[in-house]
Enzyme design. Structure first.
Site, PDB file in Angstrom:
ATOM      1  N   TYR A  43       0.845  -1.192   0.000  1.00  0.00           N
ATOM      2  CA  TYR A  43       0.000   0.000   0.000  1.00  0.00           C
ATOM      3  C   TYR A  43       0.878   1.239   0.000  1.00  0.00           C
ATOM      4  CZ  TYR A  43      -4.053   2.920   1.230  1.00  0.00           C
ATOM      5  OH  TYR A  43      -5.072   3.849   1.225  1.00  0.00           O
ATOM      6  N   SER A 116      -5.832   7.934   6.302  1.00  0.00           N
ATOM      7  CA  SER A 116      -4.931   7.207   7.218  1.00  0.00           C
ATOM      8  C   SER A 116      -3.671   7.982   7.579  1.00  0.00           C
ATOM      9  CB  SER A 116      -4.532   5.841   6.624  1.00  0.00           C
ATOM     10  OG  SER A 116      -5.663   5.030   6.426  1.00  0.00           O
ATOM     11  N   GLY A 291      -5.058   1.585   9.332  1.00  0.00           N
ATOM     12  CA  GLY A 291      -6.403   2.040   8.979  1.00  0.00           C
ATOM     13  C   GLY A 291      -6.791   1.510   7.617  1.00  0.00           C
ATOM     14  N   GLU A 292      -6.598   2.325   6.595  1.00  0.00           N
ATOM     15  CA  GLU A 292      -7.000   1.917   5.251  1.00  0.00           C
ATOM     16  C   GLU A 292      -6.189   0.744   4.693  1.00  0.00           C
ATOM     17  OE1 GLU A 292      -7.061   5.354   2.766  1.00  0.00           O
ATOM     18  OE2 GLU A 292      -8.673   6.309   3.898  1.00  0.00           O
ATOM     19  N   PRO A 293      -4.861   0.688   4.912  1.00  0.00           N
ATOM     20  CA  PRO A 293      -4.120  -0.446   4.317  1.00  0.00           C
ATOM     21  C   PRO A 293      -4.667  -1.819   4.710  1.00  0.00           C
ATOM     22  CG  PRO A 293      -2.599   1.271   5.014  1.00  0.00           C
ATOM     23  CD  PRO A 293      -3.946   1.664   5.530  1.00  0.00           C
TER      24      PRO A 293
END
Length: 346
Positions: A43, A116, A291-293
């Site tokens: 990511y 994030s 978070g997003e990853p």
């Protein structure tokens, strides 16, 4: 390269052995099927879209510290991380630090909280403020006896007319050739079980290895990984929006028909491990975002369900490719299994 570590994780959670066990389970059961899937992650994390105003003020009367930053605390642990970084940089107990709510008065031009990066960029901004303050206080500290208490140091600085408030406008420049600030890595293994007759499903086990660099707060980061992953499970397996084809009205606006994840949706065996000995020289205090990853790796649950459906279809004599898009709700799973009523017996 993190690749050897990620490959070692597959051995650690016995992917090959569990695949053989699942193969036997599927051969022995007509109406229950299992599937296992693996999803790796790389990511790219960019800082250039985040911009925040941070302020750190030291009170001369008691040495307490007030911090305001440009992000919104929404349960992601932003305020806790900011307080930790402030305490670490100033070398003081964390109970001396107070985090104030973000407003358009104390941080009028800050960007959105998201992507994030908010936690780490505000931590960086607060760290810069603290370093400014330490630099201002250093000449006074040099005149005092070694080991002078913080409160006395602050009082001496105030008496010497030192400005005990510092601000930092944090808005990082792009990396050369628009490269990311850094990359996050991870790998997730998921095992799903489905009921061929009803489409009901359960994620029996999830094993996540995620790269947080040197985590500022492992409790917060693991909580972020857990929450992000379960949120993603809802996206891939449950949360289907239904619209009226003529008016566009949402027809399932309540939880009677729209099913977000709940306590029973959490994987029965939910194992999360942070990558060890992986400092990030391009991050704040060698850390990486969470978070997003890890949310991106939640698609592994859809793939695990698809492997289980494939076993049911093979039993029905259909082994050709079929698409399975998210959200794979119970009705989609059940119809995809191609159940043959002639196989029913009483």
């Amino acid at each position: 390269s993190p690749l050897p570590t990620l490959q070692a994780q597959l051995t650690k959670v016995d992917v090959a052995g569990r695949q053989q066990a699942i193969k036997k389970f599927n051969a022995d059961n007509n109406w229950k099927k299992k599937g296992l899937a693996v999803v790796p992650l790389k990511y790219c994390m960019y800082w250039t879209e985040g911009y925040y105003l941070c302020t750190v003020s030291i009170f001369a009367s008691d040495g307490s510290v007030m911090v305001s930053q440009g992000g919104i605390e929404s349960g992601q642990g932003l305020d806790t991380k900011v307080a930790q970084v402030c305490a670490y940089t100033l070398g003081i107990p964390i109970n001396l630090i107070s985090i104030k709510p973000t407003t358009t008065v104390n941080s009028p031009n800050s960007g959105a909280t998201g992507g994030s990066v908010t936690s780490e960029l505000n931590c960086l901004g607060v760290k810069n403020c603290c370093e400014i303050l330490r630099k201002r206080m250093k000449p006074v500290k040099g005149k005092l006896p070694p080991g002078t208490p913080w409160k006395d140091l602050v009082a001496a600085c105030f008496k010497d007319k030192v400005n005990l408030t510092a601000q930092n406008w944090i808005w990082p420049d792009p990396q050369p050739r628009d490269a990311p600030q850094y990359n996050s890595y991870g790998v997730t293994v998921a095992e799903a079980e489905i009921d061929v007759l009803t489409g009901e499903n359960q994620i029996n086990q999830v094993d996540i290895l995620f790269d947080c660099g040197e985590s500022m707060n492992p409790d917060i980061d693991i909580g972020q990984i857990e929450g992000a992953f379960v949120m993603g499970m809802g996206y891939w397996l449950m949360e289907k929006m239904i619209y009226d084809p003529k008016s566009g009205e949402v027809l399932n606006a309540g939880t009677w028909d729209y099913k977000p994840p709940f306590s029973k949706s959490i994987p029965i065996n939910f194992n999360i491990e942070l990558l060890k000995n992986a400092p990030n020289p391009m991050g704040v205090l060698r850390s990486k975002a969470s978070g997003e990853p890890p949310q991106c790796m939640s698609c592994v649950t859809l793939f695990a369900v698809k492997r289980a459906i494939e076993s049911a279809r093979e039993q029905a004599g259909q082994s050709t490719y079929f698409p399975l898009s998210g959200p794979a709700t119970v009705d989609v799973i059940q119809t995809s299994c191609l159940v043959d009523p002639t196989k029913f017996s009483i």
